[in-house]
Structures are given as structure tokens and as C-alpha cells.
Enzyme design. Structure first.
Site, PDB file in Angstrom:
ATOM      1  N   ARG A  40      14.998  -1.651   3.828  1.00 57.27           N
ATOM      2  CA  ARG A  40      14.838  -1.133   2.466  1.00 57.27           C
ATOM      3  C   ARG A  40      15.324   0.301   2.322  1.00 57.27           C
ATOM      4  O   ARG A  40      15.754   0.707   1.241  1.00 57.27           O
ATOM      5  CB  ARG A  40      13.366  -1.223   2.037  1.00 57.27           C
ATOM      6  CG  ARG A  40      12.874  -2.649   1.830  1.00 57.27           C
ATOM      7  CD  ARG A  40      11.455  -2.652   1.286  1.00 57.27           C
ATOM      8  NE  ARG A  40      10.953  -4.007   1.078  1.00 57.27           N
ATOM      9  CZ  ARG A  40      11.159  -4.730  -0.015  1.00 57.27           C
ATOM     10  NH1 ARG A  40      11.844  -4.224  -1.021  1.00 57.27           N
ATOM     11  NH2 ARG A  40      10.658  -5.944  -0.119  1.00 57.27           N
ATOM     12  N   TYR A  75       5.999   4.977   7.835  1.00 55.38           N
ATOM     13  CA  TYR A  75       6.445   3.616   7.535  1.00 55.38           C
ATOM     14  C   TYR A  75       7.960   3.544   7.710  1.00 55.38           C
ATOM     15  O   TYR A  75       8.705   4.172   6.962  1.00 55.38           O
ATOM     16  CB  TYR A  75       6.032   3.241   6.110  1.00 55.38           C
ATOM     17  CG  TYR A  75       6.387   1.848   5.649  1.00 55.38           C
ATOM     18  CD1 TYR A  75       6.791   0.853   6.532  1.00 55.38           C
ATOM     19  CD2 TYR A  75       6.304   1.519   4.296  1.00 55.38           C
ATOM     20  CE1 TYR A  75       7.106  -0.423   6.090  1.00 55.38           C
ATOM     21  CE2 TYR A  75       6.603   0.251   3.839  1.00 55.38           C
ATOM     22  CZ  TYR A  75       7.007  -0.716   4.742  1.00 55.38           C
ATOM     23  OH  TYR A  75       7.326  -1.976   4.294  1.00 55.38           O
ATOM     24  N   THR A 115       4.999  -1.552  -0.857  1.00 55.10           N
ATOM     25  CA  THR A 115       6.159  -2.215  -1.462  1.00 55.10           C
ATOM     26  C   THR A 115       5.768  -3.527  -2.111  1.00 55.10           C
ATOM     27  O   THR A 115       6.245  -3.873  -3.204  1.00 55.10           O
ATOM     28  CB  THR A 115       7.238  -2.472  -0.393  1.00 55.10           C
ATOM     29  OG1 THR A 115       7.560  -1.251   0.253  1.00 55.10           O
ATOM     30  CG2 THR A 115       8.492  -3.064  -1.012  1.00 55.10           C
ATOM     31  N   LYS A 171       3.751   2.197  10.720  1.00 53.85           N
ATOM     32  CA  LYS A 171       4.021   0.803  10.378  1.00 53.85           C
ATOM     33  C   LYS A 171       5.489   0.571  10.693  1.00 53.85           C
ATOM     34  O   LYS A 171       6.373   1.082   9.996  1.00 53.85           O
ATOM     35  CB  LYS A 171       3.719   0.527   8.907  1.00 53.85           C
ATOM     36  CG  LYS A 171       4.038  -0.914   8.488  1.00 53.85           C
ATOM     37  CD  LYS A 171       3.812  -1.135   6.995  1.00 53.85           C
ATOM     38  CE  LYS A 171       4.210  -2.546   6.601  1.00 53.85           C
ATOM     39  NZ  LYS A 171       4.063  -2.786   5.132  1.00 53.85           N
ATOM     40  N   ILE A 205       0.182  -4.467   9.368  1.00 53.58           N
ATOM     41  CA  ILE A 205       0.003  -4.399   7.920  1.00 53.58           C
ATOM     42  C   ILE A 205       0.870  -5.520   7.381  1.00 53.58           C
ATOM     43  O   ILE A 205       2.102  -5.443   7.422  1.00 53.58           O
ATOM     44  CB  ILE A 205       0.384  -3.032   7.341  1.00 53.58           C
ATOM     45  CG1 ILE A 205      -0.579  -1.962   7.861  1.00 53.58           C
ATOM     46  CG2 ILE A 205       0.354  -3.076   5.809  1.00 53.58           C
ATOM     47  CD1 ILE A 205      -0.229  -0.548   7.425  1.00 53.58           C
ATOM     48  N   TYR A 221      17.468   5.524   0.260  1.00 52.72           N
ATOM     49  CA  TYR A 221      18.672   5.812  -0.529  1.00 52.72           C
ATOM     50  C   TYR A 221      19.388   7.088  -0.094  1.00 52.72           C
ATOM     51  O   TYR A 221      20.602   7.094   0.096  1.00 52.72           O
ATOM     52  CB  TYR A 221      18.358   5.877  -2.038  1.00 52.72           C
ATOM     53  CG  TYR A 221      19.596   5.965  -2.902  1.00 52.72           C
ATOM     54  CD1 TYR A 221      20.408   4.863  -3.098  1.00 52.72           C
ATOM     55  CD2 TYR A 221      19.966   7.169  -3.493  1.00 52.72           C
ATOM     56  CE1 TYR A 221      21.555   4.950  -3.866  1.00 52.72           C
ATOM     57  CE2 TYR A 221      21.116   7.264  -4.263  1.00 52.72           C
ATOM     58  CZ  TYR A 221      21.908   6.150  -4.449  1.00 52.72           C
ATOM     59  OH  TYR A 221      23.049   6.242  -5.205  1.00 52.72           O
TER      60      TYR A 221
END
Length: 291
Positions: A140, A135, A46, A164, A206, A109
Site C-alpha cells: 500500500r 506499520y 486500513t 505490524k 493484527i 505515496y
């Protein structure tokens, strides 16, 4: 997957003033992190603004980092999305020989159910032998990948090797550590709670802040893994204000402001992102001068 223990960094994509990819700046970012103790590099996460990169630019970023790294550190490549078949096609189309693993974000989304998330990664894992880092970043994606779903995936697929975890919830992190197989790596995706996660049994981070302050942040993680708690927390509290600063007006605008002050690359971001305000820039620059 010992190569993924410690401090990885989600590399930015520097841009020139005309918004083209700053190849020389990207090389300097790579060398800065390698020379300051980072354990592995993450490409096209990202923080790389990959949502605004063309396919040609993504390949340029990959080629530049691979060439500059020159085998010095393990590399992880971000390949994710909310179209499962498109993710599978990209995984199968890219040459992944130089990469230790791929990092794949939970679908954004669409807001799939837990079963939908499971089937998404189930299909990707069946499509490749390459190790996969899940992840989870609900801020997000608008959906949270629950520990039970992660544990189910980890037990079903030997090539799903890590997560992550970026919910920013230490309780959920501990549930992941407790429920997943012993050799499954729980990696922090939240800089502020990296040290508590490591001390709870996590494998490292990370990081975003880590690429701007690689020597200090990677030392903190190493101390945490060695259970040198007081020394690790001393670094944590010194660097914590910078974590707040770099995310105050969005990522990667904040970390790019750090690199600009360090004269490593410029701070240009692509719309819809914008650069940090003058006030925040002053706070960041003051912190760097004092740090």
C-alpha cells in the site's frame, strides 16, 4: 506490552445502504469479536476505510467502539499518514487515555528513503509518550521499511514497542525478530503467514480474517504461542482458503461479505472500493457453510 500479544483485529466500519456509518452494525462486530476470544481491537486501520471517513465520522467510530467495548479489551488507534506534522498534530489533539497504543503506518505515496522513514517516526515518537506500533505494508505504501530501520527506531525510542509487519515475507519477519530488542513485538500483518511468524518468535497478529472467524483464528494463534504446532496448523489449513477469498477482490470488500453472510452487518463499501462479485460471494458463502 503483554496486552498486544495474541490476536488483534483491524475492525471494519459498517455502512448503511445510504453509505452512512452503521452504528448498530459496528456494535455487533465489536461484540462478536469480544465474545469469540479476540485479545485486542484496532480502530481506524486500513480495513476501517478511514481514508473515506470524515473527521466527524472517525470520532463517531471511535466513540461507538470505546463505548461498546466498555473496557473489556485493550484498544489500539490508527493514526498515520504521509504528512509528518499532520500526524503529530493528530496524535497530540486526540484523547488517547483509553488506548493501549497507536498504530502508525509508514508514509505512503511519497516513497521516502530509509532515513526519511526513520526521521518520520523519530519525530512522532518524540511528540508523545503513548506506545507506538509501527506499520509496514509495502503493498500500500510503495516503500518497504527495512529491518535495520525498524531496529534503529526500536533502540532509539522506548515508546516504539512493536511493528505490524505486512510485507508477507517470512524472511524479513525473521530478520526483524533477530535484529530488534528482545522485548520488541513483531506482529504479523499478513494473515496467511501469521502462524509461521508466531512460531519463529512473533507476538501474534493484527488480522482481517480474524474478525470474521475470531474463535478459530485466535485459537490458532494461542496454540502457536504455546508451541502446539500440529494443532495450530490444523486450524491454519482449514481457514487458509478463506484468507485467499477475502483478499481476492480487495479489502475490506471480502471481509464485509463474510459479515453479511453471518448477518452481523451489511457489505456496503465506499467508492473507490466496490463490493465483491457474485462468483466470489458464492465461494465465500459456501466456505462459511462448510466451515
Amino acid at each position: 506490552m503483554k496486552q498486544l500479544i495474541g490476536t488483534g483485529v483491524a475492525l471494519i466500519t459498517p455502512f448503511n445502504d445510504d453509505f452512512s456509518v452503521d452504528v448498530d452494525g459496528l456494535k455487533r462486530v465489536v461484540d462478536f469479536n469480544i465474545s469469540n476470544g479476540i485479545d485486542y481491537l484496532v480502530i481506524l486501520g486500513t480495513t476501517a476505510e478511514n481514508a473515506t471517513l470524515t473527521d466527524k465520522e472517525k470520532q463517531l467510530v471511535i466513540d461507538t467502539i470505546v463505548q461498546e467495548n466498555d473496557g473489556r479489551l485493550p484498544l489500539v488507534l490508527g493514526i498515520g499518514g504521509n504528512n509528518t506534522q499532520a500526524v503529530i498534530e493528530e496524535v497530540q489533539a486526540r484523547n488517547l487515555d483509553v488506548f493501549t497504543a497507536i498504530l502508525s503506518v509508514s508514509p505512503m505515496y511519497n516513497k521516502p528513503t530509509q532515513e526519511g522513514i526513520y526521521q518520520h517516526f523519530n519525530a512522532i515518537a518524540k511528540a508523545t509518550r503513548k506506545p507506538i506500533i509501527l506499520y509496514n505494508v509495502p503493498g500500500r505504501t510503495a516503500s518497504n521499511m527495512l529491518p535495520a530501520t525498524v531496529a534503529r527506531l526500536a533502540k532509539a525510542h522506548k515508546n516504539i514497542v512493536a511493528i505490524k509487519e505486512a510485507k508477507g515475507d517470512i524472511v524479513q519477519a525473521m530478520e526483524l525478530i533477530a535484529q530488534c530488542p528482545q522485548d520488541f513485538l513483531v506482529i504479523s500483518g499478513d494473515d496467511m503467514i501469521t502462524l509461521p511468524m508466531v512460531l519463529a518468535g512473533g507476538a501474534g497478529v493484527i488480522s482481517v480474517i480474524g474478525e470474521g472467524f475470531p474463535a478459530a483464528f485466535s485459537k490458532m494463534v494461542r496454540l502457536g504461542l504455546e508451541r502446539k504446532v500440529d494443532e495450530a496448523y490444523d486450524i491454519h489449513y482449514k481457514i487458509a482458503p478463506a484468507i485467499d477469498y477475502i483478499f481476492a477482490e480487495g479489502n475490506p470488500a471480502g471481509i464485509k461479505a463474510v459479515f453479511s453472510e453471518l448477518n452481523i452487518c451489511g457489505d456496503t463499501v465506499r467508492l473507490p472500493l466496490v463490493g465483491v462479485s457474485a462468483d466470489l460471494r458464492n465461494e465465500i458463502n459456501t466456505f462459511i457453510a462448510q466451515f
